[in-house]
Design a protein around this motif. Structure first.
Motif, PDB file in Angstrom:
ATOM      1  N   LEU A  26     -27.231  50.784   2.697  1.00  0.00           N
ATOM      2  CA  LEU A  26     -28.220  49.640   3.493  1.00  0.00           C
ATOM      3  C   LEU A  26     -28.664  48.781   2.502  1.00  0.00           C
ATOM      4  CD1 LEU A  26     -30.185  52.473   5.566  1.00  0.00           C
ATOM      5  CD2 LEU A  26     -28.677  50.973   6.311  1.00  0.00           C
ATOM      6  N   ASN A  27     -28.974  49.040   1.038  1.00  0.00           N
ATOM      7  CA  ASN A  27     -29.523  48.125   0.184  1.00  0.00           C
ATOM      8  C   ASN A  27     -28.366  47.095  -0.184  1.00  0.00           C
ATOM      9  OD1 ASN A  27     -32.250  48.261  -0.486  1.00  0.00           O
ATOM     10  ND2 ASN A  27     -31.735  50.373  -1.369  1.00  0.00           N
ATOM     11  N   GLU A  28     -27.117  47.522  -0.244  1.00  0.00           N
ATOM     12  CA  GLU A  28     -26.059  46.635  -0.699  1.00  0.00           C
ATOM     13  C   GLU A  28     -25.602  45.776   0.404  1.00  0.00           C
ATOM     14  OE1 GLU A  28     -22.804  49.445  -1.510  1.00  0.00           O
ATOM     15  OE2 GLU A  28     -23.301  49.843  -3.799  1.00  0.00           O
ATOM     16  N   LEU A  29     -25.773  46.021   1.633  1.00  0.00           N
ATOM     17  CA  LEU A  29     -25.644  45.318   2.900  1.00  0.00           C
ATOM     18  C   LEU A  29     -26.748  44.129   2.817  1.00  0.00           C
ATOM     19  CD1 LEU A  29     -24.300  44.251   5.491  1.00  0.00           C
ATOM     20  CD2 LEU A  29     -25.872  45.789   6.616  1.00  0.00           C
ATOM     21  N   VAL A  30     -27.964  44.433   2.513  1.00  0.00           N
ATOM     22  CA  VAL A  30     -29.034  43.510   2.819  1.00  0.00           C
ATOM     23  C   VAL A  30     -28.848  42.400   1.428  1.00  0.00           C
ATOM     24  CG1 VAL A  30     -30.850  44.642   1.486  1.00  0.00           C
ATOM     25  CG2 VAL A  30     -31.442  43.124   3.357  1.00  0.00           C
ATOM     26  N   GLU A  31     -28.531  43.182   0.306  1.00  0.00           N
ATOM     27  CA  GLU A  31     -28.221  42.320  -0.951  1.00  0.00           C
ATOM     28  C   GLU A  31     -27.133  41.138  -0.622  1.00  0.00           C
ATOM     29  OE1 GLU A  31     -29.082  41.345  -4.907  1.00  0.00           O
ATOM     30  OE2 GLU A  31     -29.900  42.923  -3.842  1.00  0.00           O
ATOM     31  N   VAL A  32     -26.060  41.655   0.109  1.00  0.00           N
ATOM     32  CA  VAL A  32     -24.974  40.642   0.248  1.00  0.00           C
ATOM     33  C   VAL A  32     -25.592  39.648   1.388  1.00  0.00           C
ATOM     34  CG1 VAL A  32     -22.793  40.076   1.539  1.00  0.00           C
ATOM     35  CG2 VAL A  32     -23.260  42.134  -0.326  1.00  0.00           C
ATOM     36  N   LEU A  33     -26.319  40.210   2.461  1.00  0.00           N
ATOM     37  CA  LEU A  33     -26.684  39.194   3.572  1.00  0.00           C
ATOM     38  C   LEU A  33     -27.723  38.157   3.147  1.00  0.00           C
ATOM     39  CD1 LEU A  33     -26.845  41.456   6.675  1.00  0.00           C
ATOM     40  CD2 LEU A  33     -25.163  39.537   5.987  1.00  0.00           C
ATOM     41  N   LEU A  34     -28.618  38.786   2.128  1.00  0.00           N
ATOM     42  CA  LEU A  34     -29.824  38.031   1.980  1.00  0.00           C
ATOM     43  C   LEU A  34     -29.866  37.054   0.690  1.00  0.00           C
ATOM     44  CD1 LEU A  34     -32.633  40.033   3.585  1.00  0.00           C
ATOM     45  CD2 LEU A  34     -31.317  38.191   4.580  1.00  0.00           C
ATOM     46  N   GLU A  46     -34.096  34.887   4.592  1.00  0.00           N
ATOM     47  CA  GLU A  46     -35.288  35.578   4.587  1.00  0.00           C
ATOM     48  C   GLU A  46     -36.086  35.308   6.072  1.00  0.00           C
ATOM     49  OE1 GLU A  46     -35.974  38.411   3.242  1.00  0.00           O
ATOM     50  OE2 GLU A  46     -34.757  38.349   1.353  1.00  0.00           O
ATOM     51  N   LEU A  47     -36.249  33.862   6.223  1.00  0.00           N
ATOM     52  CA  LEU A  47     -36.845  33.540   7.485  1.00  0.00           C
ATOM     53  C   LEU A  47     -36.100  34.086   8.870  1.00  0.00           C
ATOM     54  CD1 LEU A  47     -37.857  29.954   6.896  1.00  0.00           C
ATOM     55  CD2 LEU A  47     -39.378  31.791   7.072  1.00  0.00           C
ATOM     56  N   ILE A  48     -34.926  34.181   8.718  1.00  0.00           N
ATOM     57  CA  ILE A  48     -34.324  34.768   9.763  1.00  0.00           C
ATOM     58  C   ILE A  48     -34.489  36.408   9.880  1.00  0.00           C
ATOM     59  CG2 ILE A  48     -32.123  35.570  10.925  1.00  0.00           C
ATOM     60  CD1 ILE A  48     -30.979  32.786   9.337  1.00  0.00           C
ATOM     61  N   LEU A 100     -32.068  30.278  14.259  1.00  0.00           N
ATOM     62  CA  LEU A 100     -33.145  31.173  14.620  1.00  0.00           C
ATOM     63  C   LEU A 100     -33.024  31.365  16.321  1.00  0.00           C
ATOM     64  CD1 LEU A 100     -35.894  29.654  12.609  1.00  0.00           C
ATOM     65  CD2 LEU A 100     -34.994  31.980  12.411  1.00  0.00           C
ATOM     66  N   ASN A 101     -32.676  30.361  17.031  1.00  0.00           N
ATOM     67  CA  ASN A 101     -32.280  30.775  18.754  1.00  0.00           C
ATOM     68  C   ASN A 101     -31.501  31.802  18.836  1.00  0.00           C
ATOM     69  OD1 ASN A 101     -32.681  29.822  21.344  1.00  0.00           O
ATOM     70  ND2 ASN A 101     -30.450  29.358  21.019  1.00  0.00           N
ATOM     71  N   ILE A 102     -30.237  31.603  17.938  1.00  0.00           N
ATOM     72  CA  ILE A 102     -29.269  32.796  18.109  1.00  0.00           C
ATOM     73  C   ILE A 102     -29.663  33.898  17.643  1.00  0.00           C
ATOM     74  CG2 ILE A 102     -27.116  33.518  17.045  1.00  0.00           C
ATOM     75  CD1 ILE A 102     -26.171  30.577  16.907  1.00  0.00           C
ATOM     76  N   ALA A 103     -30.378  34.010  16.468  1.00  0.00           N
ATOM     77  CA  ALA A 103     -31.116  35.237  15.953  1.00  0.00           C
ATOM     78  C   ALA A 103     -32.073  35.855  17.057  1.00  0.00           C
ATOM     79  CB  ALA A 103     -31.708  35.025  14.872  1.00  0.00           C
ATOM     80  N   GLY A 104     -32.647  35.158  17.542  1.00  0.00           N
ATOM     81  CA  GLY A 104     -33.766  35.738  18.718  1.00  0.00           C
ATOM     82  C   GLY A 104     -33.045  36.109  19.790  1.00  0.00           C
ATOM     83  N   LYS A 105     -31.671  35.745  20.366  1.00  0.00           N
ATOM     84  CA  LYS A 105     -30.852  36.190  21.239  1.00  0.00           C
ATOM     85  C   LYS A 105     -30.251  37.493  20.989  1.00  0.00           C
ATOM     86  CE  LYS A 105     -30.627  32.022  24.166  1.00  0.00           C
ATOM     87  NZ  LYS A 105     -29.642  31.140  24.778  1.00  0.00           N
ATOM     88  N   ILE A 137     -27.422  39.293  10.201  1.00  0.00           N
ATOM     89  CA  ILE A 137     -28.851  39.623   9.698  1.00  0.00           C
ATOM     90  C   ILE A 137     -29.645  40.054  10.879  1.00  0.00           C
ATOM     91  CG2 ILE A 137     -30.795  38.410   8.928  1.00  0.00           C
ATOM     92  CD1 ILE A 137     -28.929  36.579   7.396  1.00  0.00           C
ATOM     93  N   ALA A 138     -29.341  39.437  12.014  1.00  0.00           N
ATOM     94  CA  ALA A 138     -30.293  39.763  13.204  1.00  0.00           C
ATOM     95  C   ALA A 138     -30.003  41.299  13.888  1.00  0.00           C
ATOM     96  CB  ALA A 138     -30.168  38.882  14.425  1.00  0.00           C
ATOM     97  N   ALA A 139     -28.645  41.457  13.593  1.00  0.00           N
ATOM     98  CA  ALA A 139     -28.400  42.774  14.235  1.00  0.00           C
ATOM     99  C   ALA A 139     -28.716  43.943  13.396  1.00  0.00           C
ATOM    100  CB  ALA A 139     -26.831  42.870  14.250  1.00  0.00           C
TER     101      ALA A 139
END
Length: 193
Positions: A26-34, A46-48, A100-105, A137-139
């Motif tokens: 879980l930490n490795e995934l967030v490290e890559v994504l963010l 991080e805003l997303i 952000l529109n995509i992330a919200g959807k 990131i959203a998922a």
């Protein structure tokens, strides 16, 4: 009070210390994504995460990721607040607004993302990697939010605690910041029902 006995650590840190073998990926995934190199800044990513967490009403995640975003954005907490309240009116780029529109959807239901949403992001300069990572990131943050709230973790209310931790994570990253949390907890550290 947490639904199960967890180490007395706030938010996701308690469950991660409880089950270190799941915290590592879980930490490795967030490290890559963010944090890994990307055409979106760390602050934008991080805003997303913050926006999705706010839409999921996860106090811990929106607070900590908002603090990390602010740390990456010259401590601009007002910008973070404005993105959570109405990203359309926030002082962010048109590209980030489209993402952000995509992330919200995605936060509502991944099937809500349309070809028109993706094209609108592309029209603002978003790359396929940026679109991909926004969706992931959203998922992922829907999962992290539900992990935190589904176990009824301890979620402090003091913004200063999030500010301090946010600066540390912005500086050191997720894997380094959570290395101390991946050891098995001592019984005295457990929070009982």
């Amino acid at each position: 009070m947490p639904h199960i006995e967890l180490p007395n650590l706030p938010g996701i840190r308690g469950p991660m210390a409880f089950r270190p073998e799941t915290s590592k990926p879980l930490n490795e995934l967030v490290e890559v994504l963010l944090r890994h190199p990307n055409s979106l800044t760390q602050g934008e990513r991080e805003l997303i995460a913050t926006y999705v967490s706010s839409q999921n009403n996860c106090h811990y995640c929106q607070s900590i990721h908002g603090a990390i975003a602010a740390a990456h954005l010259d401590d601009d907490e007002e910008l973070v607040k404005s993105v959570k309240q109405d990203f359309h009116a926030a002082s962010v780029s048109p590209k980030l607004k489209a993402l952000l529109n995509i992330a919200g959807k995605v936060q509502q239901d991944g099937k809500n993302v349309t070809a028109e949403d993706v094209q609108a992001a592309r029209n603002e300069g978003a790359t396929d990697i940026e679109i991909h990572d926004t969706v992931l990131i959203a998922a992922a943050f829907c999962m992290y939010n539900r992990y935190v709230d589904g176990l009824a973790t301890f979620q402090p209310q003091d913004p200063a605690l999030y500010r301090e931790r946010g600066k540390m994570v912005a500086r050191n990253g997720y894997v380094a910041a959570n290395l101390t949390n991946v050891v098995a907890p001592e019984p005295a550290e457990l929070v009982s029902r």
